[in-house]
Design an enzyme around this catalytic site. Structure first.
Site, PDB file in Angstrom:
ATOM      1  N   ASN A 151      62.612  57.956  77.651  1.00  0.00           N
ATOM      2  CA  ASN A 151      63.074  59.079  76.688  1.00  0.00           C
ATOM      3  C   ASN A 151      63.348  58.784  75.196  1.00  0.00           C
ATOM      4  O   ASN A 151      63.194  59.437  74.406  1.00  0.00           O
ATOM      5  CB  ASN A 151      64.458  59.467  77.162  1.00  0.00           C
ATOM      6  CG  ASN A 151      65.454  58.630  77.396  1.00  0.00           C
ATOM      7  OD1 ASN A 151      65.301  57.266  77.370  1.00  0.00           O
ATOM      8  ND2 ASN A 151      66.905  58.815  77.298  1.00  0.00           N
ATOM      9  N   GLU A 248      71.891  49.571  81.428  1.00  0.00           N
ATOM     10  CA  GLU A 248      72.476  50.647  80.719  1.00  0.00           C
ATOM     11  C   GLU A 248      71.701  51.932  81.592  1.00  0.00           C
ATOM     12  O   GLU A 248      70.637  52.352  81.526  1.00  0.00           O
ATOM     13  CB  GLU A 248      71.790  50.797  79.148  1.00  0.00           C
ATOM     14  CG  GLU A 248      71.971  49.559  78.448  1.00  0.00           C
ATOM     15  CD  GLU A 248      73.464  49.950  77.662  1.00  0.00           C
ATOM     16  OE1 GLU A 248      74.082  50.961  78.119  1.00  0.00           O
ATOM     17  OE2 GLU A 248      73.867  49.319  76.712  1.00  0.00           O
ATOM     18  N   CYS A 282      70.652  59.761  77.649  1.00  0.00           N
ATOM     19  CA  CYS A 282      71.632  59.256  78.776  1.00  0.00           C
ATOM     20  C   CYS A 282      73.030  59.546  78.351  1.00  0.00           C
ATOM     21  O   CYS A 282      73.711  59.819  79.249  1.00  0.00           O
ATOM     22  CB  CYS A 282      71.478  57.601  78.857  1.00  0.00           C
ATOM     23  SG  CYS A 282      71.749  56.965  77.094  1.00  0.00           S
ATOM     24  N   GLU A 455      75.185  46.898  74.590  1.00  0.00           N
ATOM     25  CA  GLU A 455      73.951  46.688  73.550  1.00  0.00           C
ATOM     26  C   GLU A 455      74.510  47.181  72.367  1.00  0.00           C
ATOM     27  O   GLU A 455      75.458  47.687  72.217  1.00  0.00           O
ATOM     28  CB  GLU A 455      72.777  47.307  74.121  1.00  0.00           C
ATOM     29  CG  GLU A 455      72.096  46.860  75.347  1.00  0.00           C
ATOM     30  CD  GLU A 455      70.752  47.415  75.728  1.00  0.00           C
ATOM     31  OE1 GLU A 455      70.716  48.392  76.286  1.00  0.00           O
ATOM     32  OE2 GLU A 455      69.723  46.577  75.017  1.00  0.00           O
TER      33      GLU A 455
END
Ligand code: NAD
Length: 478
Positions: A151, A248, A282, A455
């Site tokens: 994505n 993630e 996400c 992150e």
């Protein structure tokens, strides 16, 4: 055919054709074929890791200011090449050109941010009394593997590889099999910027290639971005080399709008949170938890704005492009059709757009029971569902009653209530009176089924550093 560059592997500072299976993709906006490519075979995955391992001593010993100079140069090269890179992303992912430009800018910014950190990776001293001195040295973790979704191909790649390289670690990346085109372009620019051969490698392929990479002896850390189901497999594979993992994963993020909220501001945030990148985000705010008294007014505002959104070819920079693939379209349609069959109210959209390409319109389901499939599972498309709530405590209960825990939004004029909620929401990041507004210097990551580790920001460096403790004994003259 598509104007996209050929996708190939990048190992030891040069491109290589894959020796594995051939893959053919199509342009998601017009369903025309894109350049075919070949996956890496198992030997090429092993070769990429061996190359990254061989490059490690030289890159790890490069002076911090020289490492920084390479990464700053890379950021500048990305910026210079931004138009071309953005077109690759727009065509391959199907995202509007201005959003693709923004992604490329974010990739450059990650390299700039972490370049600035190269000479600030300080250790610490620990008091042990007058006859001993203990200190820690922040050493690079080793070879890092980066397994990526489709994505945000270039910005997610930079999000992990930039801090790894800044730390003095080396990298092997595997982009999604749906979006292979930009990764090797980035690796090529890194070599041009002066990165030693072998410090950053790219292998192409799907799940099998990813599993081979995560399980390869010599890998010290795996940074995985993707679905929760795959994250579990990656964690298992990484147990072979006993590698660390950053995961993630997916989300079903709540946006809470309370009675006293600024509804116009909330409408802007909720709309962006679910329809940006066609909902393939996400951190999408896919669950609106709205105070009963303002629900219908907010839905009216959302529907009016969503109806005005232009769907179109990404290169014409519409408000929304197609979904990435026929499979993703079928997945979204499946969730919507099952929700309709259960009798849930579809207040907007809910029907595939009648045109070529994998387009799906903005869709809103209202007043959904929290246990419904569409309320619990990640659709990963432009589909918003709403729950009604009675006050902040009720909103919190509904928000936390979900296996995911990535981000949340809170709209209220009361700072006390906002902070009360922010401290209790089971997520890794909370936005107050805004949504997806934090930028890339703020730590990001999930709890529960949304992942492990952080992150972005300085927190994003820690996965790539292995602090070594050194204890000096100095009893003094005898
Ligand atoms: P996915 O899990 O299907 O695939 C992700 C990557 O894993 C791909 O490169 C794929 O080839 C690889 N892979 C597949 N099987 C593997 C295996 N057994 N071992 C190792 N690698 C394997 O996810 P996707 O469909 O590409 O992306 C969508 C998902 O990613 C959504 O769930 C979304 O929420 C999540 N995502 C999370 C973030 C975040 O930062 N939290 C960001 C973007 C996307």
């Amino acid at each position: 055919m598509s104007g996209l560059p050929e996708a190939c592997l990048w190992i030891d500072g040069a491109d290589h054709p894959g020796r594995g299976a051939a893959r053919c993709l199509v342009d998601p906006a017009i369903e025309a074929p894109l350049s075919p490519f070949r996956e890496a075979d198992a030997d090429q995955v092993a070769q990429a890791v061996a190359t990254a391992s061989a490059a490690l001593p030289r890159w790890a010993d490069t002076l911090p200011r020289d490492r920084a100079a390479v990464l700053f140069r890379l950021a500048d090269l990305i910026t210079q090449d931004a138009d071309r890179l953005a077109r690759i992303e727009a065509v391959n992912v199907g995202k509007p050109l201005s959003q693709a430009c923004r992604d490329v800018g974010r990739a450059a910014d990650y390299f700039r941010f972490y370049a600035g950190a190269c000479d600030k990776l300080n250790g610490e001293t620990i008091p042990l009394g007058p006859d001993q001195t203990a200190l820690t040295v922040a050493e690079p973790v080793g070879v890092t593997a980066h397994i990526l979704p489709w994505n945000y191909p270039i910005s997610t790649l930079a999000r992990g590889v930039a801090p790894a390289l800044a730390a003095g670690a080396t990298a092997v990346a595997k982009p999604s099999e749906l979006t292979p085109f930009s990764a090797v372009e980035l690796a090529r620019l890194a070599t041009q910027a002066g990165l030693p051969d072998g410090a950053f490698n790219v292998v192409l392929g799907g799940g099998e290639t990813g599993a081979a990479l995560a399980g390869q002896e010599g890998v010290a850390h795996v940074t995985f971005t993707g679905s929760t189901a795959t994250g579990r497999k990656v964690m298992q594979a990484a147990s072979t080399p006993v590698a660390g993992v950053t995961l993630e994963l997916g989300g079903k993020s709540p946006v809470i709008v309370l009675e006293d909220a600024d509804l116009d501001a909330a409408a802007v945030g909720v709309l962006r949170g679910i329809f940006f990148n066609a909902g393939q985000v996400c951190a999408a705010g896919s669950r609106l938890i709205c105070a009963r008294g303002v629900h219908d007014a907010l839905i009216a505002k959302l529907a009016e704005k969503a109806r005005a959104m232009r769907l179109g070819n990404p290169l014409d920079d519409p408000d929304m492009g197609p979904l990435v693939s026929a499979a993703q379209l079928a997945r979204v349609e499946g969730f919507v059709e099952r929700a309709k069959a259960q009798g849930f109210t579809c207040a907007l959209g809910g029907q595939r757009v009648d045109r070529p390409g994998f387009f799906y319109p903005p869709t809103i389901f209202t007043d959904i029971p929290p246990e419904a499939e569409i309320a619990r599972e990640e659709v990963f498309g432009p589909v918003l569902i709403t729950h009604l709530c009675d006050g902040a405590e009720d909103a919190l209960r509904i928000a936390n009653d979900n296996p995911y825990g990535l981000v949340a939004g809170v709209y209220t004029r009361s700072h006390d209530t906002a902070l009360w909620l922010a401290r209790r929401l089971e997520v890794g990041q909370v936005f107050v009176n805004g949504f997806l507004s934090g930028g890339d210097t703020v730590p990001f990551g999930g709890v529960k089924h949304s992942g492990i580790g952080r992150e972005k920001g300085l927190a994003g460096l820690s996965a790539y550093l292995a602090p070594k403790s050194i204890i000096l004994n100095h009893a003094g003259p005898t």
